[in-house]
Enzyme design. Structure first.
Site, PDB file in Angstrom:
ATOM      1  N   ASN A 122       0.850  -1.193   0.000  1.00  0.00           N
ATOM      2  CA  ASN A 122       0.000   0.000   0.000  1.00  0.00           C
ATOM      3  C   ASN A 122       0.886   1.244   0.000  1.00  0.00           C
ATOM      4  O   ASN A 122       2.073   1.175   0.341  1.00  0.00           O
ATOM      5  CB  ASN A 122      -0.949  -0.006   1.204  1.00  0.00           C
ATOM      6  CG  ASN A 122      -0.220  -0.210   2.513  1.00  0.00           C
ATOM      7  OD1 ASN A 122       0.589   0.615   2.920  1.00  0.00           O
ATOM      8  ND2 ASN A 122      -0.508  -1.323   3.194  1.00  0.00           N
ATOM      9  N   PRO A 123       0.340   2.395  -0.402  1.00  0.00           N
ATOM     10  CA  PRO A 123       1.158   3.614  -0.487  1.00  0.00           C
ATOM     11  C   PRO A 123       1.812   4.014   0.830  1.00  0.00           C
ATOM     12  O   PRO A 123       2.915   4.572   0.811  1.00  0.00           O
ATOM     13  CB  PRO A 123       0.160   4.671  -0.959  1.00  0.00           C
ATOM     14  CG  PRO A 123      -0.850   3.907  -1.741  1.00  0.00           C
ATOM     15  CD  PRO A 123      -0.998   2.596  -1.005  1.00  0.00           C
ATOM     16  N   TYR A 124       1.171   3.746   1.948  1.00  0.00           N
ATOM     17  CA  TYR A 124       1.788   4.070   3.237  1.00  0.00           C
ATOM     18  C   TYR A 124       3.092   3.302   3.412  1.00  0.00           C
ATOM     19  O   TYR A 124       4.154   3.879   3.679  1.00  0.00           O
ATOM     20  CB  TYR A 124       0.822   3.755   4.376  1.00  0.00           C
ATOM     21  CG  TYR A 124       1.444   3.866   5.747  1.00  0.00           C
ATOM     22  CD1 TYR A 124       2.025   5.057   6.183  1.00  0.00           C
ATOM     23  CD2 TYR A 124       1.454   2.772   6.618  1.00  0.00           C
ATOM     24  CE1 TYR A 124       2.596   5.156   7.447  1.00  0.00           C
ATOM     25  CE2 TYR A 124       2.013   2.869   7.879  1.00  0.00           C
ATOM     26  CZ  TYR A 124       2.585   4.058   8.291  1.00  0.00           C
ATOM     27  OH  TYR A 124       3.159   4.148   9.541  1.00  0.00           O
ATOM     28  N   GLY A 125       3.030   1.984   3.241  1.00  0.00           N
ATOM     29  CA  GLY A 125       4.233   1.171   3.371  1.00  0.00           C
ATOM     30  C   GLY A 125       5.273   1.500   2.322  1.00  0.00           C
ATOM     31  O   GLY A 125       6.475   1.533   2.604  1.00  0.00           O
ATOM     32  N   LYS A 135       7.031   4.821   3.191  1.00  0.00           N
ATOM     33  CA  LYS A 135       7.982   4.626   4.289  1.00  0.00           C
ATOM     34  C   LYS A 135       9.235   3.904   3.801  1.00  0.00           C
ATOM     35  O   LYS A 135      10.362   4.246   4.197  1.00  0.00           O
ATOM     36  CB  LYS A 135       7.320   3.835   5.422  1.00  0.00           C
ATOM     37  CG  LYS A 135       6.396   4.647   6.305  1.00  0.00           C
ATOM     38  CD  LYS A 135       7.173   5.571   7.223  1.00  0.00           C
ATOM     39  CE  LYS A 135       6.293   6.239   8.257  1.00  0.00           C
ATOM     40  NZ  LYS A 135       7.045   7.117   9.177  1.00  0.00           N
TER      41      LYS A 135
END
Length: 417
Positions: free
Chosen positions: A217-220, A223
């Site tokens: 996902n874009p969050y992971g 990061k």
């Protein structure tokens, strides 16, 4: 305060004609000379006061360097985890500067910290956006930081799938700004707040630091990109770097001074603990558990829940152990997974409320088990999770929630603790 610059400019631009002065009249002459003496006296007094003022004469205590690591910049220090980290650092006698744009943080948390540590030179708050490189450079120019704990980030997996560009900008781009500014100003220690979301869907449990990072996902992804930037830079730098990848954070300050207060409009993306508390308070009718057919002990997803107090302790130990030209990467978790059903039962006991639960079909993208192998952080940083009783962590968080029904909206130090 007199605007001395304007006074001088006006006097220079005004035509000085002597025709209107009657030197033959001593009264007029004395009156004019008296005004000149008065102006000169006031000017001299203003200059004296300015020279004696600490604002003009003495540099801020935060701009002075001291031996060792004493002054820590905490980005996102008004947020849930960042504020708890700032509290711990202040208790450990560090000087702390919090930088936050308050898009997700709470000024109320900063006010609590200011009440707890009112001594001059202990804590300062700067309202700024890390995406503004000029503002960040100004902050570093005016302060002597020894280390940076970089927490500031948007951090909801669901939201990241809806607004991916926001996440790449806020996490990846802003981390680049922080890193570039640290390098430009010679700040040599970085403690970076990362996430287990960088691992994606591991095929093997538990997750070690060597588990391949394949975020889903874009969050992971954001990061991981930030991690890659930091690691690439560190190869030719003397900077001390610690990257902490942590798991599902719960709990609150054991003494009840701080807690988690997410914005209501983001509740749909929030942590399961927040949903449990909202259900217990009647804000939502109940909980919806998605997926009961996973290959786990009871069919629901298994996650590793880490208490925020333990998480902050890991950051402080990382700061203490950071070495120039060295990079440390650590998972921060308990090493034990709890199922969603177990979590809900613990929440029911912690709140004393028989929360209504609806079981739905599994959600696409969720994986059955995620829990850490904490052996590396134990061996290298001498850190282990101490607050591992799920019910007790939730009970502490619930106590804060009950006393702060509007979050930090009406926050004050609570004497009940």
């Amino acid at each position: 305060m007199l605007n001395l610059g304007r006074a001088r400019t006006g006097r220079q631009n005004r035509s000085m004609s002597f025709e209107g002065l009657d030197f033959a009249d001593p009264k007029k002459n004395n009156n004019y000379m008296g005004k000149i003496v008065l102006v000169m006296t006031l000017t001299a007094m203003c200059i004296l006061l300015l020279n004696q003022s600490p604002t003009f004469n003495t540099p801020s205590v935060f701009s002075r360097s001291e031996p060792g690591v004493t002054h820590v910049l905490v980005t996102g220090g008004a947020g849930y985890i960042g504020s708890h980290a700032a509290l711990r650092l202040l208790k450990d006698s560090y000087r702390v500067t919090i930088v936050d744009n308050l898009s997700r943080g709470n000024l109320g948390a900063v006010k609590i910290l200011q009440q707890l540590f009112p001594e001059p030179g202990k804590l300062q708050f700067i309202y700024a956006d890390l995406g503004d490189a000029n503002a960040v450079n100004k902050i570093f120019s005016e302060n002597a930081f020894d280390a940076v704990m970089h927490f500031a980030a948007v951090a909801y997996v669901g939201e990241s799938t809806q607004f991916p560009l926001k996440y790449y900008h806020n996490i990846t781009s802003n981390t680049l700004v922080v890193l570039e500014t640290m390098a430009a100003h010679g700040v040599k220690t970085l403690i970076y707040s990362s996430t287990c979301a960088t691992y994606g869907e591991p095929e093997k449990m538990p997750i070690t630091e060597e588990t391949p990072q394949v975020p889903i996902n874009p969050y992971g992804k954001a990061k991981k990109m930030a991690e890659d930037i930091i690691l690439d830079f560190s190869k030719n730098s003397i900077m001390a770097v610690m990257i902490l990848r942590y798991f599902n954070v719960i709990g609150s300050d054991p003494e009840g001074r701080l807690g988690e207060a997410p914005r209501p409009e983001l509740s749909e993306h929030g942590r399961i603990s927040g949903a449990c508390f909202d259900a217990a308070r009647g804000i939502i009718p109940g909980l919806q558990i998605k997926g009961t057919d996973y290959k786990t002990v009871d069919g629901t997803c298994v996650r590793d829940y880490i208490d925020v107090t333990d998480l902050v302790d890991a950051h402080v130990k990382a700061l203490e152990k950071a070495k120039p030209r060295k990079v440390g990467i650590f998972n921060v978790g308990t090493g034990k997974g709890s199922s969603v059903k177990e979590f809900v039962e613990a929440c029911k006991k912690a709140t004393g409320v028989d929360i209504k639960v609806d079981y739905l079909e599994r959600r696409a993208g969720d994986y059955a088990e995620v829990y850490s192998d904490p052996r590396k952080i134990k061996e290298e940083l001498n850190w282990t999770a101490k607050h591992t009783n799920l019910q007790e962590s939730l009970k502490m968080a619930w106590r804060w929630q009950k006393l702060h029904r509007s979050g930090y909206g009406s926050s004050s130090l609570v004497s009940a603790y």
